[in-house]
Design an enzyme around this catalytic site. Structure first.
Site, PDB file in Angstrom:
ATOM      1  N   SER A  98       0.887  -1.182  -0.182  1.00  0.00           N
ATOM      2  CA  SER A  98       0.066   0.157  -0.034  1.00  0.00           C
ATOM      3  C   SER A  98       0.931   1.336  -0.177  1.00  0.00           C
ATOM      4  O   SER A  98       1.578   1.412  -0.866  1.00  0.00           O
ATOM      5  CB  SER A  98      -0.919  -0.047   1.292  1.00  0.00           C
ATOM      6  OG  SER A  98      -2.014   0.858   0.964  1.00  0.00           O
ATOM      7  N   GLU A 137      -9.166  -4.527  -5.003  1.00  0.00           N
ATOM      8  CA  GLU A 137      -8.312  -3.611  -4.267  1.00  0.00           C
ATOM      9  C   GLU A 137      -9.169  -2.449  -3.572  1.00  0.00           C
ATOM     10  O   GLU A 137      -8.836  -1.816  -2.615  1.00  0.00           O
ATOM     11  CB  GLU A 137      -7.150  -2.776  -5.132  1.00  0.00           C
ATOM     12  CG  GLU A 137      -6.012  -3.724  -5.614  1.00  0.00           C
ATOM     13  CD  GLU A 137      -4.947  -3.782  -4.357  1.00  0.00           C
ATOM     14  OE1 GLU A 137      -5.097  -3.112  -3.448  1.00  0.00           O
ATOM     15  OE2 GLU A 137      -3.783  -4.325  -4.786  1.00  0.00           O
ATOM     16  N   HIS A 144      -7.673  -5.380  -0.526  1.00  0.00           N
ATOM     17  CA  HIS A 144      -6.379  -4.653  -0.366  1.00  0.00           C
ATOM     18  C   HIS A 144      -5.878  -5.060   0.863  1.00  0.00           C
ATOM     19  O   HIS A 144      -6.338  -4.999   2.084  1.00  0.00           O
ATOM     20  CB  HIS A 144      -6.741  -3.149  -0.380  1.00  0.00           C
ATOM     21  CG  HIS A 144      -5.820  -2.367   0.069  1.00  0.00           C
ATOM     22  ND1 HIS A 144      -4.696  -1.959  -1.181  1.00  0.00           N
ATOM     23  CD2 HIS A 144      -5.350  -1.553   0.815  1.00  0.00           C
ATOM     24  CE1 HIS A 144      -3.814  -1.371  -0.727  1.00  0.00           C
ATOM     25  NE2 HIS A 144      -4.022  -0.877   0.588  1.00  0.00           N
TER      26      HIS A 144
END
Length: 550
Positions: A201, A336, A457
């Site tokens: 991330s 995501e 995610h």
């Protein structure tokens, strides 16, 4: 023969003491925690580039859990942590091996924000049981990486270099940590000429920034950017806004708003107030119309200094990146956009704003305003791409999550891969598509989005790190099988310079689709990136807007 419990090694700043421990699967290792690599960023250093720590002569006790930088604990609803937390953890099998170990350096995610959605201890130990190498982890939340007020103050000081607050202090913290590793690693049994940097991330975005910034040249030798790059423009690269003044006002500032006045106020304000105020500075238009996920993020620095990290647009930096001759892996998960489920929107304003199709337009990235004719055309195109003839509603969120996944992650990932290819060089570029779903997908459970398909995610984290969110997997379980698979790819890449997957094709051509290694709980195979058809629509929009793709 029994071994001494404590182990002492020398660093360039002084001796440190670690201790011997055993992992949950019974593997012995040596633990060093909380080793300082930078001076406490307090007072005049709070928003400036990091400074090396003072040397010490007494042995530093590195057997205790390292502190966390100030962050907002979403469960306690208050700021926690301390400012003097610029430290690093080291986990190794042996400080004097016959052959030096390859090194892994991990940079955590968190949107560059002072946000602790998950207690830092949850994602704590990399799975040393199957790594077979030394592992450095940057786990403590970086105050300046997280809070990033220094990039906010840039709005106020870009015409005043004398204040020396051009921004990106958190990325500079990371760079100093990498320099510390390069210079000290050998004393812990690590090979300074075999360092692999990886992150997830905002950590993946950070990895990509280090790949394109000359300041990090030579500090690592391979990289894995997971679910994030510098080209994820709505959160990994920001236009300059007056966020610093907004935060100062919420903290009680009543000055004239000048650069120096705001800076001096924030240098002396309580960090708890700063962190808590930073939670409330985005307007509804910024959050729901412009799709700004987080207030603070990396920026192009307004003037050149000896510590400049980002001197122009990341797209332009990527074209001449120093790292074009090293091997890199990029990738993401199948859904995501479930990131947005992690940040509850009680009034569903995100969906309400999308009832107006114009609000699908990536205004910031394309430098457009709401009332621009192109904005309306682009928005209508994107709305039809994800919703067809239907309307966005709170009962039909899956198209919204796919839209957010492409906007916030996959389009930037694709552009980052293509920019590497266009730059040329000897380095190989690999791409993966993470689609593993087992009991290890702890974030999907934690944020109650299990009804939606695909890996969330950050879904890969449960296969790389031990966690209190789920029990130790049985050796014969599907969970453990996939832990071996994921960690095996990472460790093979770090140790041998290849992924260990013979059929994994590198991406060499600018022609789409990208070729990806599709990771599922039952196996892995090469596929065309499934998002390709949607991302081609984004390409068309960006070209019509005159934007640089890569």
């Amino acid at each position: 023969m029994s071994l001494e419990k404590f182990v002492t090694v020398n660093t360039q700043h002084g001796p440190v003491k670690g201790d011997r421990r055993t992992t949950i699967l019974g593997m012995d290792y040596i633990n060093f925690q909380g080793i300082p690599y930078m001076k406490a960023p307090i007072g005049k250093l709070r928003f400036r580039a990091p400074v090396e720590p003072e040397k010490w002569t007494e042995t530093f006790d590195a057997t205790q859990d390292c502190p966390s930088f100030p962050s907002f604990d979403s469960y306690l609803k208050k700021a926690t942590g301390i400012e003097d937390a610029g430290c690093i953890n080291v986990f190794t099998k042996n400080v004097k091996p016959n052959n030096l170990y390859p090194v892994l350096v991990y940079i955590h995610g968190g949107g560059f924000q002072p946000l602790k959605l998950i207690n830092r201890k949850i994602l704590f130990f990399i799975r040393l049981e199957v790594l077979r190498l030394i592992c450095f982890t940057i786990l403590a939340i970086f105050f300046k990486k997280s809070l990033s007020l220094s990039h906010s103050i840039i709005v106020l000081v870009h015409d005043d270099p004398s204040l020396d607050v051009p921004g990106n202090a958190g990325l500079k913290d990371q760079r100093m940590a990498l320099k510390w590793i390069k210079e000290n690693i050998k004393n812990f049994g690590g090979d300074p000429d075999s360092i692999t940097l990886f992150g997830t991330s905002a950590g993946g975005s950070s990895v990509h920034y280090h790949l394109i910034s000359e300041k990090s040249k030579g500090l690592f030798h391979r990289a894995i950017a997971m679910s994030g790059t510098s080209l994820n423009m709505n959160w990994a690269h920001h236009p300059r806004q007056n966020y610093a003044e907004r935060i100062a006002r919420l903290c009680g500032y009543e000055g004239d708003g000048s650069d120096k006045s705001v800076l001096e106020f924030l240098e002396n304000a309580d960090f708890e107030k700063i962190v808590e105020a930073s939670e409330n500075i985005l307007t509804d238009e910024e959050k729901f119309q412009e799709h700004v996920v987080f207030a603070n993020g990396p920026v192009v620095e307004p003037y050149i200094t000896d510590h400049t990290f980002i001197h122009k647009s990341p797209i332009l930096m990527a074209r001449e990146a120093w790292s074009k001759d090293i091997d890199v892996i990029f990738g993401g998960t199948t859904n995501e956009g479930l990131l947005m489920a992690f940040y509850p929107d009680p009034n569903d304003k995100r969906i309400q704003y999308l009832e107006d199709s114009t609000n699908f337009t990536p205004f910031l990235d394309l430098n457009l305003k709401y009332d621009n004719v192109k904005s309306k055309i682009f928005g209508k195109t994107l709305k039809e791409l994800y919703y067809g003839a239907t309307m966005p509603t709170i009962n039909n969120k899956l198209p919204y999550y796919y839209y957010q996944g492409d906007l916030q992650f996959w389009y930037g990932i694709q552009r980052a891969v293509l920019s590497r290819i266009k730059a040329g060089g000897k380095g190989k570029t690999f791409t993966y598509y993470f689609d593993i779903l087992t009991e290890q997908n702890g974030l999907k459970k934690l944020f109650k989005c299990e009804e939606f398909p695909g890996a969330e995610h950050g879904g890969c984290l449960g296969y790389i790190f031990s966690s209190v969110m789920f029990p130790k997997p049985a050796i014969d379980s599907i969970e453990f099988k996939n832990i071996i698979k994921v960690v095996g790819i990472i460790s093979n890449f770090a140790i041998y310079g290849h992924t260990g997957v013979d059929e994994w094709e590198e991406n060499k051509s600018l022609e789409l689709p990208l070729r990806c290694l599709h990771l599922t709980k039952d196996g892995m195979q090469m596929i065309d990136l499934p998002e390709t058809a949607r991302l081609k629509v984004w390409d068309k929009i960006y070209k019509e807007a005159g934007a640089v793709l890569y």
